[in-house]
Write an enzyme that holds these catalytic residues in place. Sequence first.
Site, PDB file in Angstrom:
ATOM      1  N   GLU A   1       0.790  -1.228   0.000  1.00 29.37           N
ATOM      2  CA  GLU A   1       0.000   0.000   0.000  1.00 29.37           C
ATOM      3  C   GLU A   1       0.831   1.292   0.000  1.00 29.37           C
ATOM      4  O   GLU A   1       0.823   2.049   0.985  1.00 29.37           O
ATOM      5  CB  GLU A   1      -0.957  -0.001   1.205  1.00 29.37           C
TER       6      GLU A   1
ATOM      7  N   GLU B   1      -5.403  -8.730   0.804  1.00 27.34           N
ATOM      8  CA  GLU B   1      -6.055  -8.364   2.069  1.00 27.34           C
ATOM      9  C   GLU B   1      -7.536  -8.118   1.823  1.00 27.34           C
ATOM     10  O   GLU B   1      -7.915  -7.493   0.833  1.00 27.34           O
ATOM     11  CB  GLU B   1      -5.503  -7.050   2.647  1.00 27.34           C
TER      12      GLU B   1
HETATM   13  C1  NOJ Z   1      -4.244  -2.238   5.089  1.00 32.51           C
HETATM   14  C2  NOJ Z   1      -2.910  -2.418   5.687  1.00 32.51           C
HETATM   15  O1  NOJ Z   1      -2.049  -3.040   4.783  1.00 32.51           O
HETATM   16  C3  NOJ Z   1      -2.912  -3.156   7.010  1.00 32.51           C
HETATM   17  O2  NOJ Z   1      -1.677  -2.968   7.592  1.00 32.51           O
HETATM   18  C4  NOJ Z   1      -4.055  -2.658   7.855  1.00 32.51           C
HETATM   19  O3  NOJ Z   1      -4.022  -3.191   9.145  1.00 32.51           O
HETATM   20  C5  NOJ Z   1      -5.355  -2.997   7.175  1.00 32.51           C
HETATM   21  N1  NOJ Z   1      -5.393  -2.346   5.883  1.00 32.51           N
HETATM   22  C6  NOJ Z   1      -6.616  -2.585   7.939  1.00 32.51           C
HETATM   23  O4  NOJ Z   1      -6.658  -1.214   8.069  1.00 32.51           O
END
Ligand code: NOJ
Length: 447
Positions: A163, A351
């Site tokens: 990200e 994710e």
């Molecule tokens: C994206 C991130 O990569 C992760 O680190 C985070 O905990 C989750 N989203 C939830 O916000």
Amino acid sequence: MAFNENFTWGVATASYQIEGGADADDKGLNVWDVASDTKGRIFEGHSGRVGCDHYHKWKEDVALMRSLGVKAYRFSVNWARLIPAGTGRVSEAGKKFYLDLLRELKAAGIEPWLTLFHWDYPYALYQRGGWLNPESSDWFEKYAKVCAELFGEYVSRFILINEPECFVGLGHYSGEHAPFLKLSVGDVARAAHNVLLACGKAEKIIRKTCARPVKIGTAQAYWPALPLTEGDVGAARAHTFACRAYFGSPALWLDPLLKGKYPQDYLAWFAENGFVPPAEDMEIIKSRLDFCGLNTYSGDLVKEVGGKAVAVVPPPSVPKTDMRWNVLPQAMYYGPKFIYERYGLPVVYTENGVALSEWKDLNGEINDDSRIDFLKRYLRELHRAAQEVPVEGYFYWTLYDNFEWAEGFSKKFGIVHFDPETRERTPKKSAHFYKKVIETNGEEIFG
Ligand code: NOJ
């Protein structure tokens, strides 16, 4: 109704969110260690310094994943644990920690997916200018080479950077995440360009270094625009990839990496702010990626008005998670389609998950039925997408409740409950559900 027979089912975590062991052995500090030590940075003074103590409980955690039938595990390497100063000397303790973990995963039959960088930037490099330093992409290239040399024997899937939308946008522009900077647009664009150079160099050095073929991809924070009706699909697609004067569009990152050029609207925005990306860098950035990793939790509803996408406030009937994110499962249908149409790469959900306000009952159970419902809704839409475009896998975020960045431990995404006092891990009802989903290759979501 199952998913493709080679579909990968996994869970995901990130080093800073679970490892703890901030001062263990000769580990170097990173920008999130420093944030954890700085008053006012993290919700109610929570700290990731002990985290979920995965640094000491990694064996237990692999056994936990095995008991849940997890096929693949996405985790990240803490750069400053492996190379305390960010460049130069490799820590023997850091190396041993990751090699032990990888060997344990192998013995458990769990495929490791290794993310090189999930936001815990070495503090020593930050003090040298961080992502604004023109040498920053070389530092990352060297770090990637070390990871490929040490871990390439065990890892068949590398994810370059998690990200960039967030650690660049939230970390360097809006000042909500470490290192909590609010730089000018021109400077953030320079940092983003260095991140892209870092990805391009890492992709090439990993392929060169690994003795066997590996697959390399990204993990984008992907919040697609979603059409209110079928007639709004074109506007939603265009809006998803538009610049909109922010660093969150997937096109800012994926166009340079996959097409070797920035989108025109970004070039214009950057030029207005005094940054013109050097043309000769684009060949270095352009990469051969094998899959496009997407991190999706929700999306933005839009409708077309006069040829343009206009934001639509979701009706109050749309549920909100504990992050106040809208539950919009159709993000898993339109999202992969938009990406595949533009880039032609298979998609992996690196994710997806939900934070709920929940706690352990008096009888010691965590009956998170809403998480099961969320999984059914989102996975049914993903299944619909998988009939039309290649989708290779799904990683639930996250294995257990952990340190949710500036929100500390207050947001709970896990399918396993974590108690920060006792450090005990307790599978929730959703963990048992997810196990069945994996066992049935997805059929369970239609039950
Ligand atoms: C994206 C991130 O990569 C992760 O680190 C985070 O905990 C989750 N989203 C939830 O916000």
